[in-house]
Motif scaffolding. Structure first.
Motif, PDB file in Angstrom:
ATOM      1  N   CYS A 160      24.051 104.614 113.600  1.00  0.00           N
ATOM      2  CA  CYS A 160      25.156 103.707 113.280  1.00  0.00           C
ATOM      3  C   CYS A 160      25.551 103.888 111.820  1.00  0.00           C
ATOM      4  O   CYS A 160      24.687 104.031 110.958  1.00  0.00           O
ATOM      5  CB  CYS A 160      24.721 102.264 113.535  1.00  0.00           C
ATOM      6  SG  CYS A 160      26.040 101.079 113.202  1.00  0.00           S
ATOM      7  N   MET A 162      27.733 101.620 110.354  1.00  0.00           N
ATOM      8  CA  MET A 162      28.469 100.400 110.016  1.00  0.00           C
ATOM      9  C   MET A 162      27.840  99.572 108.892  1.00  0.00           C
ATOM     10  O   MET A 162      28.526  98.880 108.172  1.00  0.00           O
ATOM     11  CB  MET A 162      28.631  99.515 111.266  1.00  0.00           C
ATOM     12  CG  MET A 162      29.351 100.191 112.421  1.00  0.00           C
ATOM     13  SD  MET A 162      30.980 100.819 111.970  1.00  0.00           S
ATOM     14  CE  MET A 162      31.885  99.296 111.843  1.00  0.00           C
ATOM     15  N   PHE A 163      26.557  99.590 108.780  1.00  0.00           N
ATOM     16  CA  PHE A 163      25.849  98.837 107.737  1.00  0.00           C
ATOM     17  C   PHE A 163      26.247  97.366 107.673  1.00  0.00           C
ATOM     18  O   PHE A 163      26.662  96.867 106.631  1.00  0.00           O
ATOM     19  CB  PHE A 163      26.019  99.506 106.365  1.00  0.00           C
ATOM     20  CG  PHE A 163      25.268 100.800 106.269  1.00  0.00           C
ATOM     21  CD1 PHE A 163      23.923 100.813 105.914  1.00  0.00           C
ATOM     22  CD2 PHE A 163      25.879 102.006 106.580  1.00  0.00           C
ATOM     23  CE1 PHE A 163      23.202 101.999 105.860  1.00  0.00           C
ATOM     24  CE2 PHE A 163      25.176 103.202 106.536  1.00  0.00           C
ATOM     25  CZ  PHE A 163      23.833 103.193 106.169  1.00  0.00           C
ATOM     26  N   CYS A 164      26.145  96.682 108.799  1.00  0.00           N
ATOM     27  CA  CYS A 164      26.280  95.227 108.776  1.00  0.00           C
ATOM     28  C   CYS A 164      25.197  94.723 107.814  1.00  0.00           C
ATOM     29  O   CYS A 164      24.092  95.272 107.780  1.00  0.00           O
ATOM     30  CB  CYS A 164      26.079  94.654 110.174  1.00  0.00           C
ATOM     31  SG  CYS A 164      27.317  95.280 111.309  1.00  0.00           S
ATOM     32  N   TYR A 166      23.105  92.472 107.570  1.00  0.00           N
ATOM     33  CA  TYR A 166      21.805  91.919 107.998  1.00  0.00           C
ATOM     34  C   TYR A 166      20.963  92.946 108.745  1.00  0.00           C
ATOM     35  O   TYR A 166      19.844  92.659 109.142  1.00  0.00           O
ATOM     36  CB  TYR A 166      22.039  90.723 108.944  1.00  0.00           C
ATOM     37  CG  TYR A 166      22.970  91.051 110.079  1.00  0.00           C
ATOM     38  CD1 TYR A 166      22.509  91.660 111.235  1.00  0.00           C
ATOM     39  CD2 TYR A 166      24.346  90.822 109.956  1.00  0.00           C
ATOM     40  CE1 TYR A 166      23.374  92.014 112.251  1.00  0.00           C
ATOM     41  CE2 TYR A 166      25.217  91.168 110.974  1.00  0.00           C
ATOM     42  CZ  TYR A 166      24.722  91.769 112.117  1.00  0.00           C
ATOM     43  OH  TYR A 166      25.584  92.135 113.109  1.00  0.00           O
ATOM     44  N   CYS A 167      21.498  94.136 108.987  1.00  0.00           N
ATOM     45  CA  CYS A 167      20.903  95.009 110.011  1.00  0.00           C
ATOM     46  C   CYS A 167      20.138  96.187 109.413  1.00  0.00           C
ATOM     47  O   CYS A 167      20.642  96.894 108.534  1.00  0.00           O
ATOM     48  CB  CYS A 167      22.009  95.508 110.941  1.00  0.00           C
ATOM     49  SG  CYS A 167      21.380  96.511 112.296  1.00  0.00           S
ATOM     50  N   ILE A 169      19.051  98.653 111.401  1.00  0.00           N
ATOM     51  CA  ILE A 169      19.147  99.773 112.353  1.00  0.00           C
ATOM     52  C   ILE A 169      19.687 101.068 111.725  1.00  0.00           C
ATOM     53  O   ILE A 169      19.136 102.148 111.986  1.00  0.00           O
ATOM     54  CB  ILE A 169      19.995  99.360 113.579  1.00  0.00           C
ATOM     55  CG1 ILE A 169      19.286  98.222 114.341  1.00  0.00           C
ATOM     56  CG2 ILE A 169      20.280 100.529 114.518  1.00  0.00           C
ATOM     57  CD1 ILE A 169      17.931  98.565 114.908  1.00  0.00           C
ATOM     58  N   PRO A 170      20.750 101.019 110.895  1.00  0.00           N
ATOM     59  CA  PRO A 170      21.214 102.299 110.329  1.00  0.00           C
ATOM     60  C   PRO A 170      20.122 103.003 109.512  1.00  0.00           C
ATOM     61  O   PRO A 170      20.109 104.232 109.425  1.00  0.00           O
ATOM     62  CB  PRO A 170      22.383 101.884 109.421  1.00  0.00           C
ATOM     63  CG  PRO A 170      22.873 100.611 110.027  1.00  0.00           C
ATOM     64  CD  PRO A 170      21.637  99.909 110.518  1.00  0.00           C
ATOM     65  N   HIS A 205      25.676 102.347 118.560  1.00  0.00           N
ATOM     66  CA  HIS A 205      27.035 101.871 118.248  1.00  0.00           C
ATOM     67  C   HIS A 205      27.986 102.667 119.137  1.00  0.00           C
ATOM     68  O   HIS A 205      28.618 103.643 118.715  1.00  0.00           O
ATOM     69  CB  HIS A 205      27.357 102.041 116.761  1.00  0.00           C
ATOM     70  CG  HIS A 205      28.573 101.280 116.352  1.00  0.00           C
ATOM     71  ND1 HIS A 205      29.777 101.869 116.073  1.00  0.00           N
ATOM     72  CD2 HIS A 205      28.768  99.951 116.223  1.00  0.00           C
ATOM     73  CE1 HIS A 205      30.664 100.934 115.772  1.00  0.00           C
ATOM     74  NE2 HIS A 205      30.081  99.757 115.843  1.00  0.00           N
ATOM     75  N   ARG A 281      31.055  92.594 108.869  1.00  0.00           N
ATOM     76  CA  ARG A 281      31.652  92.954 110.152  1.00  0.00           C
ATOM     77  C   ARG A 281      33.126  93.245 109.846  1.00  0.00           C
ATOM     78  O   ARG A 281      33.704  92.634 108.958  1.00  0.00           O
ATOM     79  CB  ARG A 281      31.534  91.802 111.165  1.00  0.00           C
ATOM     80  CG  ARG A 281      30.118  91.337 111.405  1.00  0.00           C
ATOM     81  CD  ARG A 281      29.277  92.294 112.202  1.00  0.00           C
ATOM     82  NE  ARG A 281      29.722  92.391 113.567  1.00  0.00           N
ATOM     83  CZ  ARG A 281      29.136  93.195 114.481  1.00  0.00           C
ATOM     84  NH1 ARG A 281      28.127  93.975 114.142  1.00  0.00           N
ATOM     85  NH2 ARG A 281      29.571  93.233 115.715  1.00  0.00           N
TER      86      ARG A 281
END
Ligand code: SF4
Length: 437
Positions: A160, A162-164, A166-167, A169-170, A205, A281
């Motif tokens: 992903c 996107m680098f939200c 809080y996340c 995952i990336p 994603h 977001r």
């Protein structure tokens, strides 16, 4: 030779797909895959690290495995290893720790472990055999149908960009990588030849499918249309989508894709624009609502599901109220609600205004009550309507909207599709289904 392997899956649909892939590789390599409750020689936990709770569950399952058989080899794979590092994970009674990119080597790693240093402190992660396995890696998971589930998840994309805020995952999964459509189609074809009829297209994603190779002109819409044309594909379902992908053009493009189920998971996270901005977001609540309206104008009462986080840093009562009103207004079929969980290394972890757990959980309870109400209303709108159900075990199955129903008539085999009517709810709350005559 020890050969019984038990695998437990935690977390998202991508993990479920990869668990299936690992099971298949192990079976092909001559291992017997048994249930996690049985005594096994090796326990593999496909971990999740999306929240602190997910971390805790991952650790609990690893400890549970050790209790089930203290002599077994305990193997942690996946996101918890990526976010905490091999060495930290192996301090906790774990013998082998494999990050996401090495899951595909599970069978070779276990064999190498057996052939080499089982008694050696520090385990296989430091051994020459392990290094050899990693150097020889490079193949991707490819499901061909000898795994352990009935519905087939297909991971078409990983990573992903996107680098939200809080996340994690990336950082755990890295940047976007997509499979080629031709490879996905051949995977689906070989599965449908074996009798599978429903395919769930997933990714970390999914909306970004193909964007890293614009020269190939491959995107999610093209993938759906081409998969729909394959003989034997009766149902296609999509994993979590970013709302911005739902445009009139996208939905127009879906016209005629008969197999696509009217069940869309549009990730929301908050109904407040100020919170969405802090979350990084890239849409507003109004834009999200437009996506919902587009879907509802093209599909007959589709099942819309979403995720929401309560107690994001700085979330005021007013911002929470905005989210509540937004969810009530849309009337989702199902909302997955999570209390905000701090992840070290993310922007949100460094934000001021971290809220007490009690506030996060109070808000979660309020939204759970709303979710139950929304769900009940959605299900009841389908009472008396015709539905098509793909049956699994025990005369239970799912409609195209993913409403779970039970049919008291006869003996229905797993994998059969029948039409009929949802008649209502029994005293236990189960939705009942009658076959058309
Ligand atoms: S879109 Fe956001 S929440 Fe989803 S994986 Fe990417 S960074 Fe995480």
């Amino acid at each position: 030779m020890r050969k019984f392997v038990a695998i437990h899956n935690l977390g998202c649909k991508v993990n479920a797909y990869e668990t299936e892939g690992m099971a298949e590789k192990l079976i092909k390599a001559g291992f017997s895959v048994v249930s996690f409750e049985e005594k096994a020689d090796y326990y593999v936990v496909n971990t999740c690290s999306v929240t602190n709770i997910a971390d805790r569950k991952s650790r609990q399952m690893l400890h549970r495995a050790k209790k089930l058989n203290p002599d077994a080899v305990i193997i942690a794979v996946g996101c918890y290893v990526d976010t905490h590092g091999r060495d930290e994970v192996c301090l906790d009674g774990v013998d082998i720790a494999l990050p996401n990119k090495e899951k595909e080597n599970i069978a070779e790693v276990i064999k190498a472990w057996d052939e080499s240093h089982r008694e050696e402190a520090g385990g296989l992660r430091d051994s020459a055999a392990y290094g050899e396995v990693i150097r020889n890696s490079g193949n991707q998971h490819h499901i061909s149908g000898e795994g352990i589930y009935t519905r087939k998840f297909l991971k078409v994309q990983d990573g992903c960009n996107m680098f939200c805020s809080y996340c994690i995952i990336p950082y755990a999964r890295g940047r976007i990588r997509s499979k080629r459509i031709a490879d996905i189609l051949s995977e689906i074809s070989s599965l449908s030849e074996k009798g599978y009829s429903e395919f769930v297209i997933t990714g970390i994603h999914l909306s970004s499918f193909g964007i890293e190779r614009p020269e190939d002109d491959e995107d999610l819409l093209k993938l759906i249309k081409e998969a729909d044309r394959l003989p034997g594909v009766k149902r296609l379902r999509l994993g979590s989508l970013e709302p911005r992908i739902i445009t009139t053009e996208f939905v127009e493009g879906l016209r005629g894709t008969e197999s696509l189920c009217p069940h869309f998971h549009l990730s929301l996270q908050s109904g407040s624009d100020t919170v969405l901005k802090r979350m990084n977001r890239h849409y507003t609540a109004k834009e999200y609502l437009q996506s919902v309206e587009i879907l509802r104008s093209y599909f007959d009462d589709p099942a819309l599901t979403t995720d929401v986080i309560t107690g994001f840093p700085g979330e005021t009562e007013e911002e929470f109220e905005e989210t509540y009103r937004f969810l009530k207004n849309i009337g989702f079929y199902e909302t997955h609600i999570f209390p905000y969980s701090r992840r070290k290394g993310t922007a949100a972890d460094r934000m001021e205004g971290q809220l007490a757990n009690s506030v996060k959980h109070e808000r979660l309870t309020v939204l759970q009550t709303l979710d139950s109400e929304n769900r009940r209303k959605y299900e009841e709108r389908h009472f008396g309507k015709q539905a098509e159900v793909l049956f699994e075990d025990g005369n239970e199955g799912y409609t195209r909207e993913y409403i779970r129903v039970s049919c008291p008539e006869g003996r229905i085999k797993s994998g059969e599709i029948h039409t009929g009517t949802i008649t209502g709810r029994d005293v236990a709350g189960t939705l009942m289904f009658t076959l058309s005559s």
